[in-house]
Design a protein around this motif. Structure first.
Motif, PDB file in Angstrom:
ATOM      1  N   GLY A  62       0.833  -1.727   0.212  1.00  0.00           N
ATOM      2  CA  GLY A  62       0.519   0.343  -0.157  1.00  0.00           C
ATOM      3  C   GLY A  62       0.867   1.259  -0.274  1.00  0.00           C
ATOM      4  N   VAL A  63       0.332   2.320  -0.639  1.00  0.00           N
ATOM      5  CA  VAL A  63       1.165   3.383  -0.695  1.00  0.00           C
ATOM      6  C   VAL A  63       0.498   4.307   0.245  1.00  0.00           C
ATOM      7  CG1 VAL A  63       0.905   4.010  -3.011  1.00  0.00           C
ATOM      8  CG2 VAL A  63      -0.955   5.037  -2.085  1.00  0.00           C
ATOM      9  N   ILE A 275      -1.926  -0.503  -6.145  1.00  0.00           N
ATOM     10  CA  ILE A 275      -0.645  -1.228  -6.207  1.00  0.00           C
ATOM     11  C   ILE A 275       0.869  -1.033  -5.801  1.00  0.00           C
ATOM     12  CG2 ILE A 275      -0.006  -3.453  -5.422  1.00  0.00           C
ATOM     13  CD1 ILE A 275      -2.559  -3.148  -4.621  1.00  0.00           C
ATOM     14  N   ASP A 276       1.738  -0.957  -4.579  1.00  0.00           N
ATOM     15  CA  ASP A 276       3.777  -0.250  -4.274  1.00  0.00           C
ATOM     16  C   ASP A 276       3.592  -1.975  -5.082  1.00  0.00           C
ATOM     17  OD1 ASP A 276       5.787  -0.026  -4.123  1.00  0.00           O
ATOM     18  OD2 ASP A 276       5.806   1.246  -2.720  1.00  0.00           O
ATOM     19  N   GLY A 293      -6.168  -7.956   4.823  1.00  0.00           N
ATOM     20  CA  GLY A 293      -7.050  -8.095   5.511  1.00  0.00           C
ATOM     21  C   GLY A 293      -8.439  -6.826   6.078  1.00  0.00           C
ATOM     22  N   GLN A 294      -9.148  -6.315   4.816  1.00  0.00           N
ATOM     23  CA  GLN A 294      -9.415  -4.688   4.966  1.00  0.00           C
ATOM     24  C   GLN A 294      -9.839  -4.127   5.947  1.00  0.00           C
ATOM     25  OE1 GLN A 294     -11.287  -7.431   3.637  1.00  0.00           O
ATOM     26  NE2 GLN A 294     -13.128  -6.965   4.044  1.00  0.00           N
ATOM     27  N   PRO A 295      -9.959  -2.974   6.179  1.00  0.00           N
ATOM     28  CA  PRO A 295     -11.174  -2.736   7.377  1.00  0.00           C
ATOM     29  C   PRO A 295     -12.283  -2.843   7.167  1.00  0.00           C
ATOM     30  CG  PRO A 295     -10.693  -1.057   5.741  1.00  0.00           C
ATOM     31  CD  PRO A 295      -9.655  -1.573   5.404  1.00  0.00           C
ATOM     32  N   ARG A 296     -12.873  -2.992   8.135  1.00  0.00           N
ATOM     33  CA  ARG A 296     -14.238  -3.513   7.711  1.00  0.00           C
ATOM     34  C   ARG A 296     -15.527  -2.028   8.131  1.00  0.00           C
ATOM     35  NH1 ARG A 296     -15.582  -9.728   9.930  1.00  0.00           N
ATOM     36  NH2 ARG A 296     -17.363  -9.048   8.312  1.00  0.00           N
ATOM     37  N   PHE A 297     -15.560  -1.030   7.645  1.00  0.00           N
ATOM     38  CA  PHE A 297     -16.519  -0.098   6.969  1.00  0.00           C
ATOM     39  C   PHE A 297     -18.228  -0.911   6.518  1.00  0.00           C
ATOM     40  CE2 PHE A 297     -12.642   2.976   7.487  1.00  0.00           C
ATOM     41  CZ  PHE A 297     -11.942   2.351   8.309  1.00  0.00           C
ATOM     42  N   LYS A 298     -18.868  -0.472   7.031  1.00  0.00           N
ATOM     43  CA  LYS A 298     -19.746  -0.843   7.136  1.00  0.00           C
ATOM     44  C   LYS A 298     -20.616  -0.228   5.250  1.00  0.00           C
ATOM     45  CE  LYS A 298     -24.527  -2.905   8.543  1.00  0.00           C
ATOM     46  NZ  LYS A 298     -25.467  -2.966   9.447  1.00  0.00           N
ATOM     47  N   GLY A 299     -20.838  -1.054   4.681  1.00  0.00           N
ATOM     48  CA  GLY A 299     -21.647  -0.536   3.755  1.00  0.00           C
ATOM     49  C   GLY A 299     -21.099   0.336   2.715  1.00  0.00           C
ATOM     50  N   THR A 300     -19.339   0.711   2.819  1.00  0.00           N
ATOM     51  CA  THR A 300     -18.434   0.934   1.538  1.00  0.00           C
ATOM     52  C   THR A 300     -18.177   0.329   0.232  1.00  0.00           C
ATOM     53  OG1 THR A 300     -16.673   0.306   2.476  1.00  0.00           O
ATOM     54  CG2 THR A 300     -17.779   2.191   3.435  1.00  0.00           C
ATOM     55  N   VAL A 301     -18.361   0.730  -0.390  1.00  0.00           N
ATOM     56  CA  VAL A 301     -18.537   0.539  -2.105  1.00  0.00           C
ATOM     57  C   VAL A 301     -16.418   0.039  -2.242  1.00  0.00           C
ATOM     58  CG1 VAL A 301     -20.056   0.945  -3.350  1.00  0.00           C
ATOM     59  CG2 VAL A 301     -18.700   2.446  -3.291  1.00  0.00           C
ATOM     60  N   GLN A 302     -15.875   1.050  -1.916  1.00  0.00           N
ATOM     61  CA  GLN A 302     -14.578   0.208  -1.937  1.00  0.00           C
ATOM     62  C   GLN A 302     -13.811   1.023  -0.585  1.00  0.00           C
ATOM     63  OE1 GLN A 302     -14.483   4.431  -4.035  1.00  0.00           O
ATOM     64  NE2 GLN A 302     -13.081   3.341  -5.890  1.00  0.00           N
ATOM     65  N   ALA A 303     -12.190   0.441  -0.485  1.00  0.00           N
ATOM     66  CA  ALA A 303     -11.600   0.619   0.241  1.00  0.00           C
ATOM     67  C   ALA A 303     -10.189   0.808   0.760  1.00  0.00           C
ATOM     68  CB  ALA A 303     -12.124  -1.001   1.881  1.00  0.00           C
ATOM     69  N   VAL A 304     -10.053   1.629   0.945  1.00  0.00           N
ATOM     70  CA  VAL A 304      -8.702   2.544   1.135  1.00  0.00           C
ATOM     71  C   VAL A 304      -7.860   0.306   2.148  1.00  0.00           C
ATOM     72  CG1 VAL A 304      -6.569   3.322   2.269  1.00  0.00           C
ATOM     73  CG2 VAL A 304      -8.650   4.186   1.427  1.00  0.00           C
ATOM     74  N   ILE A 305      -5.908   0.159   1.403  1.00  0.00           N
ATOM     75  CA  ILE A 305      -6.002  -0.915   2.051  1.00  0.00           C
ATOM     76  C   ILE A 305      -4.271  -1.076   1.809  1.00  0.00           C
ATOM     77  CG2 ILE A 305      -8.093  -2.590   1.592  1.00  0.00           C
ATOM     78  CD1 ILE A 305      -6.509  -3.629  -1.480  1.00  0.00           C
ATOM     79  N   ASN A 306      -4.138  -1.761   2.769  1.00  0.00           N
ATOM     80  CA  ASN A 306      -2.138  -1.798   2.732  1.00  0.00           C
ATOM     81  C   ASN A 306      -1.960  -3.541   2.377  1.00  0.00           C
ATOM     82  OD1 ASN A 306       0.433  -1.667   2.340  1.00  0.00           O
ATOM     83  ND2 ASN A 306       0.214  -1.319   5.366  1.00  0.00           N
ATOM     84  N   PRO A 307      -2.210  -4.325   1.458  1.00  0.00           N
ATOM     85  CA  PRO A 307      -1.521  -5.156   1.430  1.00  0.00           C
ATOM     86  C   PRO A 307      -0.510  -5.947   1.769  1.00  0.00           C
ATOM     87  CG  PRO A 307      -2.945  -4.922  -1.059  1.00  0.00           C
ATOM     88  CD  PRO A 307      -2.209  -3.989   0.280  1.00  0.00           C
ATOM     89  N   ILE A 308      -0.219  -7.157   2.244  1.00  0.00           N
ATOM     90  CA  ILE A 308       1.627  -7.202   2.674  1.00  0.00           C
ATOM     91  C   ILE A 308       1.470  -8.507   1.584  1.00  0.00           C
ATOM     92  CG2 ILE A 308       2.614  -8.432   4.636  1.00  0.00           C
ATOM     93  CD1 ILE A 308       1.936  -5.635   5.433  1.00  0.00           C
ATOM     94  N   ALA A 309       2.984  -8.960   0.871  1.00  0.00           N
ATOM     95  CA  ALA A 309       3.634  -9.441   0.362  1.00  0.00           C
ATOM     96  C   ALA A 309       4.510 -10.456   1.353  1.00  0.00           C
ATOM     97  CB  ALA A 309       3.323  -9.045  -0.945  1.00  0.00           C
ATOM     98  N   ILE A 310       4.320 -12.031   1.828  1.00  0.00           N
ATOM     99  CA  ILE A 310       5.605 -12.594   2.372  1.00  0.00           C
ATOM    100  C   ILE A 310       6.545 -13.075   0.928  1.00  0.00           C
ATOM    101  CG2 ILE A 310       6.063 -13.496   4.771  1.00  0.00           C
ATOM    102  CD1 ILE A 310       3.117 -12.647   5.190  1.00  0.00           C
ATOM    103  N   ARG A 311       7.586 -13.371   1.499  1.00  0.00           N
ATOM    104  CA  ARG A 311       8.678 -13.746   0.667  1.00  0.00           C
ATOM    105  C   ARG A 311       9.431 -14.701   1.537  1.00  0.00           C
ATOM    106  NH1 ARG A 311      12.688 -11.746  -2.752  1.00  0.00           N
ATOM    107  NH2 ARG A 311      11.946 -13.404  -4.219  1.00  0.00           N
TER     108      ARG A 311
END
Length: 311
Positions: A62-63, A275-276, A293-311
């Motif tokens: 995430g940026v 996605i960075d 695991g996105q924020p669970r803001f009820k009723g939103t159609v999008q979500a600001v996220i910070n996905p994680i990649a693990i190697r």
């Protein structure tokens, strides 16, 4: 009269054929399904993805999101930080507790984000053909809200399109086809499969700092054929280091956001934007464990996220 009737029947048959050709609902996952391609997630896939972790290196995909983050015209971000005391020595209790709270006034579609199924549809119908009338509410949708997106820990695949096209960044308007995807995947030594998250590295994100307006208005990305192909493989999410995932200028000027329609409405595949991918690409990563695991803001159609990649 006979000829007129035959002509009418012929027209009706052609119209029926046209409708059948683009018959995109009900979903293959069931007429009442709301999960879409996330039905392809499984405990077995999570265990298999965990085995990709060899070094323990973790990547934030995430940026940083703030007032200067490039966003679609009309969208904005504003934060207000409040002190929970007077800021001049007042405190709580003998432990002298002090602190701050904050208020966000922001569009959810700013920065790195996931698109839910209520975000974009076709003629007021959304995933599984559900009409907007059935779920839209101004204070939050009552179906397809992003709070219902399943927690995800699965295999991620990175396709470095700068290597494929020998361009950094890839030229705007370049639309990735099935052949492009297959060639890039072969070069990366990966086979895209059911339950995967596919990310594209185009080098375009660097434009966000040097020319924010161009970053939004033009970009390389996934084409309609490529979107249909990846959806057919059973992937659950597709993302890129661009603001729209799909190519702009659009493949057809009169069909804007056809990739979004193909993925979200027709196939139930979530779209990831901004996605960075730079660090993953720099390290030559091709597959990894992807966690969201996105924020669970009820009723939103999008979500600001910070996905994680693990190697």
């Amino acid at each position: 009269m006979k000829h007129a009737c035959l002509s009418l029947f012929a027209v009706a048959a052609l119209n029926t054929a046209a409708i059948a050709e683009d018959d995109w609902y009900p979903s293959k996952y069931g007429a009442d399904d709301t999960k879409g391609a996330m039905n392809n997630l499984s405990p077995e896939a999570t265990v298999k993805a965990a085995k990709l972790v060899k070094t323990g290196k973790v990547y934030a995909l995430g940026v940083v999101t703030g007032p200067e983050t490039p966003s679609w015209p009309g969208r904005s971000f504003s934060a207000t930080v409040l002190q929970t005391n007077d800021g001049a020595g007042g405190s709580i209790g003998t432990g002298k507790a002090t602190g701050h709270d904050d208020i966000l006034m922001t569009y959810i579609g700013v920065g790195t984000q996931i698109d839910g199924f209520a975000h974009l549809g076709i003629d007021h119908r959304y995933y599984n053909g559900v009409s907007a009338r059935e779920f839209y509410r101004s204070d939050g949708v009552i179906k397809f809200g992003t709070e219902n997106i399943l927690p995800t820990a699965t295999r991620g695949v990175l396709l470095d399109m700068t290597k494929h096209y020998q361009q950094t960044p890839v030229k705007p308007g370049t639309a990735f086809t099935k052949a492009d995807i297959d060639t890039a995947a072969k070069a990366a030594g990966v086979t895209i499969g059911k339950g995967d998250v596919v990310l594209f590295h185009t080098g375009w994100m660097a434009m966000a700092a040097t020319d924010p307006k161009k970053f939004i208005n033009e970009q390389p990305g996934l084409g309609k054929e490529g979107a249909e192909y990846l959806a057919s493989l059973g992937v659950v999410m597709i993302g890129a280091d661009t603001a729209a995932l799909e190519a702009i200028p659009f493949e057809k000027a009169d069909m804007p956001f056809i990739v979004h329609q193909t993925l979200l409405a027709k196939n139930g595949v979530h779209v990831l934007e901004n996605i960075d991918t730079a660090a993953l690409a720099a390290d030559g990563a091709t597959e990894f464990m992807f966690v969201l695991g996105q924020p669970r803001f009820k009723g939103t159609v999008q979500a600001v996220i910070n996905p994680i990649a693990i190697r």
